[in-house]
Write an enzyme that holds these catalytic residues in place. Structure first.
Site: not given
Ligand code: ASP
Length: 308
Positions: A175, A203, A206, A226-227, A229
Protein backbone atom coordinates in the site's frame (compact mmCIF):
# COMPACT_ATOMS: atom_id res chain seq x y z
CA UNK A 1 5.53 29.27 12.36
CA UNK A 2 6.07 25.67 13.37
CA UNK A 3 8.41 23.23 11.66
CA UNK A 4 6.55 21.15 9.12
CA UNK A 5 7.06 17.42 8.73
CA UNK A 6 6.12 14.66 6.32
CA UNK A 7 6.28 10.86 6.27
CA UNK A 8 5.54 8.40 3.48
CA UNK A 9 5.27 4.61 3.21
CA UNK A 10 5.27 2.11 0.39
CA UNK A 11 3.88 -0.89 2.23
CA UNK A 12 4.98 -3.36 4.90
CA UNK A 13 5.65 -7.06 5.02
CA UNK A 14 8.32 -9.72 4.97
CA UNK A 15 10.68 -7.89 2.69
CA UNK A 16 13.34 -10.56 2.37
CA UNK A 17 16.81 -9.18 1.74
CA UNK A 18 17.44 -12.20 -0.48
CA UNK A 19 14.61 -11.11 -2.80
CA UNK A 20 15.82 -7.54 -3.03
CA UNK A 21 18.63 -6.99 -5.53
CA UNK A 22 20.86 -3.96 -4.94
CA UNK A 23 19.30 -2.29 -8.00
CA UNK A 24 15.80 -2.85 -6.68
CA UNK A 25 16.76 -1.53 -3.27
CA UNK A 26 18.10 1.65 -4.86
CA UNK A 27 14.89 1.98 -6.87
CA UNK A 28 12.71 1.66 -3.75
CA UNK A 29 14.68 4.34 -1.94
CA UNK A 30 14.47 6.59 -5.02
CA UNK A 31 10.69 6.08 -5.20
CA UNK A 32 10.30 7.06 -1.54
CA UNK A 33 12.55 10.11 -1.93
CA UNK A 34 10.62 11.19 -4.97
CA UNK A 35 7.41 11.12 -2.94
CA UNK A 36 9.03 13.03 -0.07
CA UNK A 37 10.24 15.64 -2.54
CA UNK A 38 6.75 16.06 -4.01
CA UNK A 39 5.30 16.74 -0.56
CA UNK A 40 8.27 18.78 0.64
CA UNK A 41 8.00 21.16 -2.31
CA UNK A 42 4.48 22.04 -1.19
CA UNK A 43 5.18 22.31 2.54
CA UNK A 44 8.32 24.41 2.05
CA UNK A 45 6.28 26.98 0.16
CA UNK A 46 3.83 27.29 3.04
CA UNK A 47 1.40 24.85 1.42
CA UNK A 48 -1.22 22.80 3.22
CA UNK A 49 -0.74 19.33 4.68
CA UNK A 50 -3.68 18.02 2.65
CA UNK A 51 -1.99 19.13 -0.58
CA UNK A 52 1.35 17.68 0.47
CA UNK A 53 -0.07 14.22 1.19
CA UNK A 54 -1.98 14.29 -2.09
CA UNK A 55 1.19 15.09 -4.06
CA UNK A 56 3.28 12.50 -2.20
CA UNK A 57 0.72 9.73 -2.77
CA UNK A 58 0.34 10.65 -6.46
CA UNK A 59 4.12 10.19 -6.84
CA UNK A 60 3.91 6.76 -5.18
CA UNK A 61 0.89 5.74 -7.29
CA UNK A 62 2.84 6.63 -10.44
CA UNK A 63 5.75 4.38 -9.39
CA UNK A 64 5.04 0.79 -10.53
CA UNK A 65 7.18 -0.72 -7.76
CA UNK A 66 4.48 0.03 -5.22
CA UNK A 67 1.05 -1.59 -4.94
CA UNK A 68 -1.24 1.33 -5.84
CA UNK A 69 -2.21 3.07 -9.06
CA UNK A 70 0.28 1.85 -11.67
CA UNK A 71 1.53 -1.45 -10.30
CA UNK A 72 -1.61 -2.38 -8.35
CA UNK A 73 -2.06 -6.09 -7.58
CA UNK A 74 -4.69 -8.33 -9.23
CA UNK A 75 -7.88 -9.84 -7.85
CA UNK A 76 -8.50 -13.59 -8.09
CA UNK A 77 -10.20 -13.02 -11.44
CA UNK A 78 -7.30 -11.03 -12.86
CA UNK A 79 -8.70 -7.51 -12.46
CA UNK A 80 -7.36 -4.51 -10.59
CA UNK A 81 -9.60 -2.86 -8.00
CA UNK A 82 -8.17 0.11 -6.16
CA UNK A 83 -9.03 1.70 -2.82
CA UNK A 84 -7.95 5.17 -1.64
CA UNK A 85 -8.80 7.72 1.04
CA UNK A 86 -7.78 11.17 2.16
CA UNK A 87 -8.61 13.10 5.35
CA UNK A 88 -7.93 16.69 6.31
CA UNK A 89 -7.29 16.99 10.06
CA UNK A 90 -8.10 20.71 10.06
CA UNK A 91 -11.76 20.11 9.18
CA UNK A 92 -12.15 16.33 9.49
CA UNK A 93 -13.34 16.37 5.90
CA UNK A 94 -12.72 12.99 4.28
CA UNK A 95 -13.13 11.33 0.91
CA UNK A 96 -12.68 7.75 -0.24
CA UNK A 97 -13.19 5.42 -3.17
CA UNK A 98 -13.42 1.62 -3.08
CA UNK A 99 -12.84 -0.99 -5.76
CA UNK A 100 -12.30 1.42 -8.64
CA UNK A 101 -10.39 0.98 -11.90
CA UNK A 102 -9.65 3.79 -14.33
CA UNK A 103 -8.44 7.00 -12.72
CA UNK A 104 -4.66 7.23 -13.06
CA UNK A 105 -4.45 8.47 -9.48
CA UNK A 106 -7.10 6.93 -7.21
CA UNK A 107 -6.12 9.36 -4.45
CA UNK A 108 -7.30 12.24 -6.65
CA UNK A 109 -10.62 10.46 -7.05
CA UNK A 110 -10.86 10.24 -3.24
CA UNK A 111 -10.09 13.94 -3.04
CA UNK A 112 -12.81 14.74 -5.57
CA UNK A 113 -15.28 12.80 -3.39
CA UNK A 114 -14.15 14.86 -0.40
CA UNK A 115 -14.38 18.18 -2.16
CA UNK A 116 -17.28 17.91 -4.57
CA UNK A 117 -19.82 15.56 -2.97
CA UNK A 118 -21.77 15.38 0.29
CA UNK A 119 -20.45 11.87 0.88
CA UNK A 120 -17.36 10.26 2.34
CA UNK A 121 -17.09 7.13 0.16
CA UNK A 122 -18.17 6.29 -3.36
CA UNK A 123 -17.85 2.98 -5.19
CA UNK A 124 -18.93 1.64 -8.57
CA UNK A 125 -19.83 3.55 -11.71
CA UNK A 126 -20.74 6.74 -9.88
CA UNK A 127 -17.28 6.99 -8.29
CA UNK A 128 -15.86 6.91 -11.82
CA UNK A 129 -18.39 9.39 -13.13
CA UNK A 130 -17.56 11.89 -10.41
CA UNK A 131 -13.82 11.48 -11.14
CA UNK A 132 -14.46 11.82 -14.84
CA UNK A 133 -16.60 14.94 -14.41
CA UNK A 134 -13.81 16.51 -12.35
CA UNK A 135 -11.50 16.08 -15.34
CA UNK A 136 -9.19 13.48 -13.81
CA UNK A 137 -7.01 11.53 -16.27
CA UNK A 138 -8.02 7.89 -16.85
CA UNK A 139 -5.78 5.01 -18.00
CA UNK A 140 -6.33 1.51 -19.42
CA UNK A 141 -5.11 -1.95 -18.44
CA UNK A 142 -1.82 -1.54 -20.31
CA UNK A 143 -0.85 1.43 -18.20
CA UNK A 144 -1.63 -0.33 -14.91
CA UNK A 145 -0.10 -3.70 -15.92
CA UNK A 146 3.13 -4.93 -14.35
CA UNK A 147 4.59 -8.35 -15.04
CA UNK A 148 5.65 -8.80 -11.42
CA UNK A 149 2.08 -8.35 -10.11
CA UNK A 150 0.68 -10.64 -12.80
CA UNK A 151 3.24 -13.34 -11.94
CA UNK A 152 2.46 -12.92 -8.23
CA UNK A 153 -1.22 -13.59 -9.00
CA UNK A 154 -0.38 -16.74 -10.96
CA UNK A 155 1.79 -18.16 -8.19
CA UNK A 156 -0.75 -17.29 -5.51
CA UNK A 157 -3.52 -18.99 -7.53
CA UNK A 158 -1.32 -22.06 -8.09
CA UNK A 159 -0.65 -22.33 -4.37
CA UNK A 160 -4.32 -21.91 -3.64
CA UNK A 161 -5.22 -24.68 -6.10
CA UNK A 162 -2.84 -26.98 -4.21
CA UNK A 163 -4.42 -25.98 -0.93
CA UNK A 164 -1.32 -24.07 0.21
CA UNK A 165 -1.89 -20.65 1.75
CA UNK A 166 0.42 -17.95 0.37
CA UNK A 167 1.93 -16.63 3.57
CA UNK A 168 4.44 -14.29 1.95
CA UNK A 169 3.02 -10.83 2.68
CA UNK A 170 5.66 -9.26 0.44
CA UNK A 171 4.07 -10.98 -2.53
CA UNK A 172 0.52 -10.62 -1.34
CA UNK A 173 0.16 -6.98 -0.42
CA UNK A 174 1.50 -3.47 -0.11
CA UNK A 175 0.00 0.00 0.00
CA UNK A 176 1.23 3.57 -0.18
CA UNK A 177 0.51 6.48 2.09
CA UNK A 178 1.56 9.86 3.41
CA UNK A 179 0.96 11.93 6.54
CA UNK A 180 1.98 15.54 7.01
CA UNK A 181 1.95 18.42 9.46
CA UNK A 182 2.18 21.82 7.78
CA UNK A 183 3.70 25.03 9.15
CA UNK A 184 0.28 26.07 10.51
CA UNK A 185 -0.01 22.87 12.53
CA UNK A 186 -2.68 21.33 10.32
CA UNK A 187 -2.31 17.61 9.67
CA UNK A 188 -3.59 15.26 6.95
CA UNK A 189 -3.38 11.65 5.82
CA UNK A 190 -3.73 9.90 2.45
CA UNK A 191 -3.57 6.20 1.60
CA UNK A 192 -3.92 4.28 -1.68
CA UNK A 193 -3.73 0.59 -2.54
CA UNK A 194 -4.44 -2.20 -4.98
CA UNK A 195 -5.30 -4.30 -1.92
CA UNK A 196 -4.15 -7.91 -1.62
CA UNK A 197 -3.09 -10.24 -4.44
CA UNK A 198 -5.88 -12.66 -5.39
CA UNK A 199 -8.38 -10.89 -3.16
CA UNK A 200 -12.01 -11.69 -3.88
CA UNK A 201 -13.63 -9.38 -6.41
CA UNK A 202 -15.42 -6.64 -4.50
CA UNK A 203 -13.25 -6.97 -1.41
CA UNK A 204 -12.57 -3.60 0.21
CA UNK A 205 -9.66 -3.31 2.66
CA UNK A 206 -8.86 -0.90 5.46
CA UNK A 207 -7.32 1.79 3.25
CA UNK A 208 -10.53 3.66 2.36
CA UNK A 209 -12.19 3.03 5.75
CA UNK A 210 -11.85 6.20 7.81
CA UNK A 211 -10.57 5.25 11.27
CA UNK A 212 -9.10 1.93 10.08
CA UNK A 213 -6.34 2.54 7.49
CA UNK A 214 -6.68 6.30 7.17
CA UNK A 215 -7.51 9.04 9.69
CA UNK A 216 -6.66 12.68 10.49
CA UNK A 217 -7.73 15.08 13.22
CA UNK A 218 -5.68 18.09 14.30
CA UNK A 219 -6.62 17.32 17.92
CA UNK A 220 -4.77 14.02 17.87
CA UNK A 221 -3.05 12.49 14.86
CA UNK A 222 -2.95 11.70 11.16
CA UNK A 223 -2.43 8.01 10.34
CA UNK A 224 -1.87 5.94 7.19
CA UNK A 225 -1.66 2.17 7.61
CA UNK A 226 -0.44 -0.83 5.66
CA UNK A 227 -0.87 -4.51 6.37
CA UNK A 228 -3.50 -7.16 6.85
CA UNK A 229 -6.48 -4.91 6.14
CA UNK A 230 -9.19 -7.02 7.72
CA UNK A 231 -7.46 -6.80 11.10
CA UNK A 232 -6.92 -3.05 10.77
CA UNK A 233 -10.67 -2.74 10.18
CA UNK A 234 -11.68 -5.00 13.07
CA UNK A 235 -9.39 -3.19 15.50
CA UNK A 236 -10.23 0.30 14.10
CA UNK A 237 -6.47 0.81 14.09
CA UNK A 238 -6.16 4.49 13.25
CA UNK A 239 -9.12 5.56 15.38
CA UNK A 240 -7.73 3.59 18.32
CA UNK A 241 -4.49 5.58 18.19
CA UNK A 242 -6.48 8.82 18.24
CA UNK A 243 -8.64 7.53 21.11
CA UNK A 244 -5.59 6.62 23.20
CA UNK A 245 -4.19 10.11 22.70
CA UNK A 246 -7.48 11.85 23.38
CA UNK A 247 -8.80 9.85 26.31
CA UNK A 248 -5.72 8.32 27.89
CA UNK A 249 -3.32 11.21 27.31
CA UNK A 250 -0.82 8.98 25.51
CA UNK A 251 1.82 10.43 23.21
CA UNK A 252 1.64 9.73 19.49
CA UNK A 253 4.49 7.24 19.80
CA UNK A 254 3.03 5.37 22.78
CA UNK A 255 -0.42 5.12 21.23
CA UNK A 256 0.78 4.04 17.79
CA UNK A 257 3.20 1.46 19.15
CA UNK A 258 0.56 -0.08 21.38
CA UNK A 259 -1.86 -0.50 18.50
CA UNK A 260 0.74 -1.90 16.08
CA UNK A 261 2.52 -4.23 18.50
CA UNK A 262 -0.46 -5.42 20.56
CA UNK A 263 -3.86 -4.81 18.97
CA UNK A 264 -2.63 -5.71 15.48
CA UNK A 265 0.55 -7.69 16.18
CA UNK A 266 -1.10 -10.18 18.55
CA UNK A 267 -4.10 -10.73 16.32
CA UNK A 268 -2.68 -11.68 12.95
CA UNK A 269 -2.50 -8.05 11.92
CA UNK A 270 0.90 -8.04 10.26
CA UNK A 271 1.80 -4.53 9.12
CA UNK A 272 2.65 -1.04 10.22
CA UNK A 273 1.72 2.59 9.88
CA UNK A 274 3.03 6.12 9.70
CA UNK A 275 1.60 8.82 11.95
CA UNK A 276 2.12 12.49 12.72
CA UNK A 277 0.69 14.85 15.34
CA UNK A 278 0.00 18.59 15.15
CA UNK A 279 3.39 19.35 16.71
CA UNK A 280 5.03 17.64 13.76
CA UNK A 281 6.17 14.53 15.67
CA UNK A 282 6.43 11.47 13.45
CA UNK A 283 6.30 7.79 14.36
CA UNK A 284 6.50 4.79 11.98
CA UNK A 285 6.03 1.50 13.92
CA UNK A 286 5.67 -1.90 12.22
CA UNK A 287 5.44 -5.45 13.54
CA UNK A 288 6.89 -7.31 10.53
CA UNK A 289 10.32 -7.48 8.99
CA UNK A 290 10.24 -4.31 6.99
CA UNK A 291 8.26 -1.34 5.82
CA UNK A 292 9.24 0.93 2.96
CA UNK A 293 9.19 4.32 4.63
CA UNK A 294 10.67 7.78 4.63
CA UNK A 295 10.37 11.03 6.54
CA UNK A 296 11.58 14.59 6.66
CA UNK A 297 11.21 17.47 9.08
CA UNK A 298 11.77 21.04 7.90
CA UNK A 299 15.47 21.78 7.62
CA UNK A 300 16.56 18.15 7.99
CA UNK A 301 17.67 15.67 5.33
CA UNK A 302 15.31 13.11 3.81
CA UNK A 303 15.62 9.72 5.52
CA UNK A 304 14.37 6.51 3.86
CA UNK A 305 14.43 2.98 5.29
CA UNK A 306 13.25 -0.53 4.46
CA UNK A 307 14.35 -2.71 7.37
CA UNK A 308 14.69 -1.95 11.08
N1 ASP B 1 -3.92 -2.79 3.90
C1 ASP B 1 -4.02 -3.17 2.53
C2 ASP B 1 -5.30 -3.89 2.29
O1 ASP B 1 -5.67 -4.72 3.10
C3 ASP B 1 -2.90 -4.02 2.05
C4 ASP B 1 -1.54 -3.62 2.53
O2 ASP B 1 -1.34 -2.55 3.07
O3 ASP B 1 -0.60 -4.38 2.38
O4 ASP B 1 -5.94 -3.67 1.29
Amino acid sequence: MKRFSLAVHGGAGTILKSNLTPELEVAYHAGLRNALQAGYDILSQGGRAVDAVTAAVCALEDEPLFNSGRGAVYTSDGKQEMDAAIMDGATRAAGAVGGIFGPRNPILAARVVMETTDHVMLIGPNALRVAHDAGLPFEDGDYFFTQARWDALQSTLEMRAKGVEDDDPARRHGTVGAVACDADGNIAAATSTGGMTAKAPGRIGDTPIIGAGTFADNATCAVSGTGNGEVFIRYTAAAEIAARMRHAGQSLKEAAEHVVMHDLGENDGSGGLIAVDAKGNITMPFNCEGMYRGSVTEGDDFATHIYR
